[in-house]
Scaffold this active site. Structure first.
Site, short mmCIF file in Angstrom:
data_model
loop_
_atom_site.label_atom_id
_atom_site.label_comp_id
_atom_site.label_asym_id
_atom_site.label_seq_id
_atom_site.Cartn_x
_atom_site.Cartn_y
_atom_site.Cartn_z
CB ILE A 3 -0.91 0.04 1.26
CG1 ILE A 3 -1.73 -1.25 1.37
CG2 ILE A 3 -1.84 1.22 1.21
CD1 ILE A 3 -2.66 -1.22 2.57
CG ASP A 4 2.79 2.40 -2.99
OD1 ASP A 4 3.53 1.83 -2.17
OD2 ASP A 4 2.70 2.05 -4.17
CB VAL A 5 -0.03 5.95 2.39
CG1 VAL A 5 -0.98 6.94 3.05
CG2 VAL A 5 -0.56 4.54 2.52
#
Lengths: 219, 289
Positions: free
Chosen positions: B129-131
């Site tokens: 997951i890239d946030v």
């Protein structure tokens, strides 16, 4: 007889990783599910990255269940099960419903109890407590660490257990029964310690009665 | 007890490992097979290979390349980028991967996680997951190498993915990526509290002290990419630093971690001439297994 290891290809499992480790140790291997390869190899490795039910379905579909049982339990060919390959030896598993396994050892695969102390799946490097040094854990420290990656664990009779690990309780890390060995951790992915363990297995296989042309005693 | 994992992330673009800066600038580092082999020799606990080109190019992972990269990898190898079907996952496992990382495909098609978990077990499914941090201080998940906003909050998405069968979350802060200023600790602790599956935090390591800060948040592993490429003895220094601070890390059997001293940049301090003189005559043979 030149040793050759058959890594059983049943559609799941990190077969190439196991192959890489065997190759590193300088031993021939092949990845196969063919009957003649299984019969002519010096030892079998059943790798495992997979779910229990799907794995058993594949073993049945490839007609490997009776063949493996005959070769390993009947004729005593050295066998190493890794991770799911260990769990498949049990009578049954509760992973995604109740499914029956190979049943080579008295044991059941059950889930970790949900807890706030530990995260499930159990992923990473953990120390083992080795109970039976010979032959698999020769030259390894009593608390050697290995790489684990699993959400279910094997529960089996005390006398079969050769090592345990601690993860909010004591669980089975490896089992052995005559020519049958199995580990919950991944020796092919545990660097030095894992390679030593595989070397011990290969040494055992090379000197096993089934490979020195003698008929094995019935279990 | 279980050890905190030190994870190396290798970002692959145009067939080579690159240094990523906030997901928009990429600098070349070197050949992938060499990077994998070296991280392995330095005693890394886990390697994650992410192919940045596969999804934008609409292709599957390059299985032949993975076979080549994995050849000397004796630690777990997680492979991601372009995984769109369970067939891709199976092929990756047959090519030398041990676990599968999903990103865009998991967000677009969550069923893929359930299907993968049904066949390969949830322990095999790593979701990356890239946030980004929004101007109002909240967080938003981005897909496709940080180019597409999804409108989802990382905590809620992570919990949903866990319920679908994810076995681990690899959480990367895009803002902190490559900045060497430390991890986004607030983001990490929010997601760590939201999920019960293992969490690996990534993005921002520049000093072993940054790894220590994030270890204290109850994560299962700390990941870095650039930090390992650009720091001398990086993995050994990181482990030595964490070990000295009381974190339970895996200590390789043939490296001495105890005698390290650090300067203010977290680098190994120079050893006195006297000690070096003695060391010159100490042969350390490599073990033959």
């Amino acid at each position: 007889m030149k040793p050759r290891i058959c890594i059983i290809d049943y559609g799941m499992g990190n077969t190439q990783s196991v192959g890489n480790a065997i190759q590193y140790l300088g031993v021939d291997y092949l990845i196969s599910s063919r009957k003649e390869d299984i019969l002519t190899s010096t030892a079998l490795i059943l790798p495992g990255v997979g779910a229990f039910a799907a794995a058993m379905d594949n073993l049945h579909r490839l007609e490997l269940v009776d063949l493996l049982t005959d070769v390993v339990v009947g004729r005593g060919k050295p066998f190493l099960g890794i991770c799911l390959g260990m769990q498949l030896l049990a009578k049954d598993s509760v992973e995604l419903g109740l499914h029956s396994g190979l049943g080579w050892i008295e044991g059941h695969v059950i889930a970790f109890e949900p807890s706030h102390e530990v995260r499930i799946p159990h992923v990473g490097w953990n120390n083992c407590h080795i109970r039976k040094q010979e032959p698999l854990f020769r030259n390894l420290a009593e608390d050697a660490h290995f790489y684990f990656d699993h959400s279910f664990h094997l529960s089996c009779p005390h006398e079969l257990v050769s090592a345990t690990f601690d993860y909010g309780g004591h669980f089975v890390a490896s089992v052995q029964k005559d020519n049958i060995f199995a580990t919950q951790f991944h020796p092919e992915k545990s660097q030095r310690h894992g390679l030593r363990l595989l070397r011990n297995f290969l040494n055992f296989a090379a000197s096993a009665p089934a490979n020195t042309e003698r008929e094995n005693e019935p279990c | 007890m279980l050890k905190t994992r030190i994870v190396g992330v290798l970002i692959i673009k145009n067939g080579i490992v690159v240094q990523s800066l906030q997901f928009n600038r990429y600098l070349p580092v070197g050949r992938v097979a060499i990077a994998v082999e070296y991280l392995n020799r330095w005693g890394i606990d886990d390697i994650v290979l992410l192919d940045m080109d596969a999804t934008p190019q609409g292709r599957s992972p390059n299985f032949e390349k993975i076979r080549e990269y994995s050849r000397f990898c004796q630690v777990p190898l997680t492979v991601g980028g372009g995984v769109r079907s369970v067939k891709d996952m199976e092929n990756l496992l047959h090519a030398g991967a041990d676990r599968i990382a999903l990103n865009a495909s998991a967000i677009a098609n969550p069923q893929l996680i359930s299907e993968g978990a049904r066949l390969f077990g949830k322990q095999c499914m790593v979701i990356s997951i890239d946030v980004r941090r929004k101007t109002d201080g909240n967080y938003e998940v981005f897909s496709h190498s940080g180019t597409r906003p999804t409108g989802q909050s990382p905590e809620i998405l992570a919990r949903q993915l866990e319920n679908l069968g994810a076995g681990e979350i690899l959480l990367t802060s895009i803002d902190n990526d490559g900045m060497k200023q430390g991890f986004d600790l607030e983001l990490v602790s929010r997601v760590a509290e939201a999920v019960d599956i293992p969490l690996v935090a990534c993005g921002g390591a520049g000093h072993p002290g940054h790894l220590l800060e994030v270890c204290k948040l109850g994560v299962s592993g700390v990941a870095a990419g650039n930090f390992y490429h650009y720091t001398e003895h990086s993995v050994i220094v990181a482990k030595s630093y964490l070990h000295a601070a009381g974190i339970n890390v895996r200590l390789d059997s043939f490296v001495t971690y105890d005698d390290c001293h650090f300067d203010s940049d977290g680098r190994v301090a120079r050893i006195s001439d006297e000690t070096l003189e003695k060391l010159r005559f100490k042969a350390v043979p490599e073990e033959v297994i």
